[in-house]
Scaffold this motif. Structure first.
Motif, PDB file in Angstrom:
ATOM      1  N   HIS B 146     -20.536  -0.246  -8.207  1.00  0.00           N
ATOM      2  CA  HIS B 146     -20.429   0.628  -7.043  1.00  0.00           C
ATOM      3  C   HIS B 146     -21.829   1.055  -6.619  1.00  0.00           C
ATOM      4  O   HIS B 146     -22.764   1.002  -7.407  1.00  0.00           O
ATOM      5  N   LEU B 148     -22.559   4.176  -5.296  1.00  0.00           N
ATOM      6  CA  LEU B 148     -22.707   5.628  -5.159  1.00  0.00           C
ATOM      7  C   LEU B 148     -23.724   6.115  -6.185  1.00  0.00           C
ATOM      8  O   LEU B 148     -23.379   6.685  -7.208  1.00  0.00           O
ATOM      9  N   LEU B 226     -24.038  15.014  -1.544  1.00  0.00           N
ATOM     10  CA  LEU B 226     -22.697  15.285  -2.055  1.00  0.00           C
ATOM     11  C   LEU B 226     -21.783  14.095  -1.780  1.00  0.00           C
ATOM     12  O   LEU B 226     -20.962  13.704  -2.602  1.00  0.00           O
ATOM     13  N   GLY B 230     -22.135  10.170  -5.809  1.00  0.00           N
ATOM     14  CA  GLY B 230     -21.132  10.013  -6.859  1.00  0.00           C
ATOM     15  C   GLY B 230     -20.864  11.256  -7.688  1.00  0.00           C
ATOM     16  O   GLY B 230     -19.836  11.354  -8.335  1.00  0.00           O
ATOM     17  N   ASN B 231     -21.830  12.189  -7.736  1.00  0.00           N
ATOM     18  CA  ASN B 231     -21.625  13.482  -8.398  1.00  0.00           C
ATOM     19  C   ASN B 231     -21.224  13.425  -9.867  1.00  0.00           C
ATOM     20  O   ASN B 231     -20.485  14.281 -10.336  1.00  0.00           O
ATOM     21  N   ALA B 232     -21.665  12.410 -10.608  1.00  0.00           N
ATOM     22  CA  ALA B 232     -21.384  12.412 -12.041  1.00  0.00           C
ATOM     23  C   ALA B 232     -22.338  13.391 -12.717  1.00  0.00           C
ATOM     24  O   ALA B 232     -23.515  13.455 -12.380  1.00  0.00           O
ATOM     25  N   ARG B 233     -21.820  14.147 -13.706  1.00  0.00           N
ATOM     26  CA  ARG B 233     -22.638  15.212 -14.296  1.00  0.00           C
ATOM     27  C   ARG B 233     -23.591  14.690 -15.374  1.00  0.00           C
ATOM     28  O   ARG B 233     -24.288  15.452 -16.014  1.00  0.00           O
ATOM     29  N   THR B 234     -23.598  13.398 -15.591  1.00  0.00           N
ATOM     30  CA  THR B 234     -24.385  12.835 -16.684  1.00  0.00           C
ATOM     31  C   THR B 234     -25.896  12.985 -16.453  1.00  0.00           C
ATOM     32  O   THR B 234     -26.351  13.097 -15.329  1.00  0.00           O
ATOM     33  N   SER B 245     -24.884   7.157 -10.978  1.00  0.00           N
ATOM     34  CA  SER B 245     -24.388   8.293 -10.204  1.00  0.00           C
ATOM     35  C   SER B 245     -25.021   9.571 -10.743  1.00  0.00           C
ATOM     36  O   SER B 245     -25.114   9.747 -11.951  1.00  0.00           O
ATOM     37  N   ARG B 247     -25.666  14.063  -9.981  1.00  0.00           N
ATOM     38  CA  ARG B 247     -25.247  15.235  -9.233  1.00  0.00           C
ATOM     39  C   ARG B 247     -26.434  16.178  -9.073  1.00  0.00           C
ATOM     40  O   ARG B 247     -26.990  16.640 -10.064  1.00  0.00           O
TER      41      ARG B 247
END
Lengths: 300, 300
Positions: B146, B148, B226, B230-234, B245, B247
């Motif tokens: 992907h 994002l 936003l 993708g807003n992944a918290r990793t 991705s 955030r």
């Protein structure tokens, strides 16, 4: 010139006055806020209702279940849509502020597990889905799929689906930090259509295109309670109704205390056969007789 | 009252009005700063400052253990912004040099307004472009599932900060005294040498200021990142961070502020992130201002 300005001012004043009068005549606007899963459905219900009852005005907003619940606690809306149950903390907060919330089930939703069409799998167990979203299974090979990294899609923490999924599928454990938290159901589907290793969860209402077929490029997985047990599809109404499909949930509305007359009338309309027909047309499932009886009790 | 005193009164009234307008901006800034500090301060009753700034884990709604570390988000904001600058600065300075030195005046008359229109595109529209255009492109080019990713955000933010960088750099290049260029050409330098060795260094402080202002724009942008990252918290692990991705701080505030229960540690922590962001943009803008000032003084 001066006269022109004066005339203009007088006319504007009159118009404003008229508007104010018209608004005052129309009565109070009922504010509905909350779950993005419910916003389209309730919008349509509200439109139908307003057509039949020209005296009432309803405004429906999304923002996520949390937004609606906070709206009831702070008394900034009349009716909250929420797709998860209230957390004990939220009920405590409401009681502290003197708000005694009442809940009404207006529809039943099967959260569907979707993957890209190119994914060879047709079913997964609850345990496997949970392990993927907890970050324990990182490759499709581990569940019998192709050798491809799992790419997780989910909702943001203000979504009721996020909370429901965490509780029922992840077993109240933390989400993997690799989950891509998307801004709504439609964006999850957009991501899954493009990403071959993807998996995501969306409300059944979002699976269909304009002609009522499952959208091209998506595959809806059957889900079993445990590994080796029979798997059921969320598209099969009978298995959702009987509770055999494991990822189903009730969709609620909440009021602060006993609903006012206008609000109660609207909830009755939603529960009526006519309202429930709209519910089914929008891709959700109608509520059961037990839910109906429970709702009636809460209206009084 | 004589005509003279009425005139004077009017004069001072107008003066007071404009003074009030000027002061309003200062009051707004101080007010925002004060609110930010007073609402973020209570966060540190429950959260250790060292955990807040140095822990990588952010999960305030976790059913296991609530965690409030923003290091991943600071890092993500930093990577996305840095990526944006790496793309935007060479292009922006190149365009500015072209416009001020090479382009025919007719071309300049067309290109300059077009660049300024670019600044007026709403960030949601840019974010949408990221989802439907750049993300699929990135996923194809880099052969990842992907698009994002942080890179997607960087490209979009680069587009958004280009107008600032181009127009201020162009101004400072045009402000280089013509004598510099003439002297260089007279000494036998080519036009390229003149531009690269004489004019660009002479306008350097203005160009640096332009880049800093562009950076300020990029780091505070919310809607675009936003939607697109993708807003992944990793935690974004270098070196592949650009293709993961992420955030950012702004996206996190936007996602969570809508549903957060008021006056809880989570609520205050979101304001604390806002304060961190405010301090960062303040420093960036301050540096830009100091550099720009230095350059204007020298011109006198």
């Amino acid at each position: 010139m001066k006269r022109l300005i004066t005339t203009a001012l007088v006319i504007t004043g009159l118009l404003l006055g008229l508007c104010g009068y018209a608004l005052a005549q129309k009565g109070k606007m009922i504010q509905i806020k909350g779950s993005d899963t419910l916003v389209n459905l309730v919008q349509i219900l509200a439109e139908q209702y307003m057509e039949k009852n020209p005296g009432t005005a309803l405004a429906v907003l999304g923002g996520g279940s949390g937004t609606g619940i906070v709206g009831i606690i702070n008394r900034t809306c009349d009716l909250a849509n929420h797709s998860r149950e209230w957390r004990p903390k939220e009920i405590d907060q409401a009681w502290e502020k003197g708000v005694k919330p009442r809940f009404f089930v207006i529809a039943v939703d099967g959260v569907s597990i979707v993957v890209n069409e190119k994914n060879p799998l047709t079913q997964l167990s609850m345990g496997e889905i949970g392990a993927m979203y907890r970050g324990e299974i990182k490759n499709w090979k581990a569940v019998g799929g192709a050798d491809k990294a799992v790419s997780l899609y989910g909702r943001q923490s203000n979504s009721g689906t996020y909370g429901f999924f965490q509780e029922h599928v992840l077993g109240n454990k933390n989400y993997s930090t690799d989950v891509k938290e998307m801004n709504g159901n439609a964006q999850i589907i957009e991501g899954i259509l493009q990403d071959e290793g993807s998996i995501g969860y969306v409300g059944v209402g979002y699976l269909f295109d304009a002609s009522g077929n499952v959208r091209k490029g998506l595959k809806v997985l059957n889900v079993s309670k445990g590994k080796g047990e029979p798997a059921f599809s969320p598209l099969d109404k009978a298995s959702v109704d009987s509770g055999a499909y494991p990822v189903a949930r009730a969709l609620y509305q909440a009021t602060a205390g006993k609903p006012a007359q206008a609000v109660a009338d609207f909830i009755r309309f939603e529960m009526s056969d006519e309202g429930q027909k709209i519910v089914e047309k929008e891709g959700f499932f109608a509520i059961s007789a037990t839910h109906k009886a429970e709702n009636e009790k809460n209206l009084r | 009252m004589t005509k003279k005193t009425t005139g004077r009164l009017k004069e001072s009234a107008i003066r007071a009005f404009f003074f009030a307008c000027g002061v309003l901006a200062v009051i707004a800034l101080l007010g925002i700063f004060a609110t930010l500090i007073s609402t973020s301060f209570p966060a540190f009753k429950d959260i250790k400052l060292s955990e807040f700034l140095l822990s990588k884990n952010w999960d305030p709604t976790s059913p296991e253990m609530e965690e409030y570390g923003i290091l991943s988000m600071i890092m993500s904001s930093f990577i996305v912004t840095l990526g944006a600058l790496l793309i935007a600065v060479p292009i922006g300075v190149g365009v500015a040099a072209y416009l001020s030195d090479v382009a025919h005046w007719r071309v300049r008359e067309i290109v300059k307004p077009v660049v300024e229109i670019l600044a007026g595109i709403p960030s949601v529209v840019v974010g949408f472009l990221g989802i439907v255009l750049f993300a699929p492109l990135i996923s194809k080019i880099f052969n990842i599932g992907h698009g994002l990713t942080a890179l997607n955000g960087s490209i979009l933010l680069a587009i958004m900060s280009l107008p600032t960088i181009i127009s201020i750099s162009e101004d400072s290049l045009t402000a280089v005294p013509p004598a510099y260029g003439e002297a260089s050409l007279a000494l036998g330098a080519s036009r390229w040498q003149t531009l690269f060795r004489v004019k660009l260094p002479a306008a350097l402080s203005g160009i640096i200021a332009a880049c800093m202002l562009g950076m300020g724009r990029a780091i505070g942008e919310t809607m675009t990142v936003l939607m697109a990252t993708g807003n992944a918290r990793t935690f974004p692990q270098l070196p592949q961070a650009l293709l993961r991705s992420v955030r950012t701080m702004t996206a996190n505030i936007a996602i969570e502020l809508g549903e957060v229960p008021y006056y809880t540690a989570h609520y205050y922590a979101l304001f604390a992130i806002g304060l961190v962001l405010f301090v960062i943009t303040f420093v960036v803008n301050l540096v830009a201002d100091v550099v720009l000032h230095k350059y204007q003084e020298r011109e006198l």
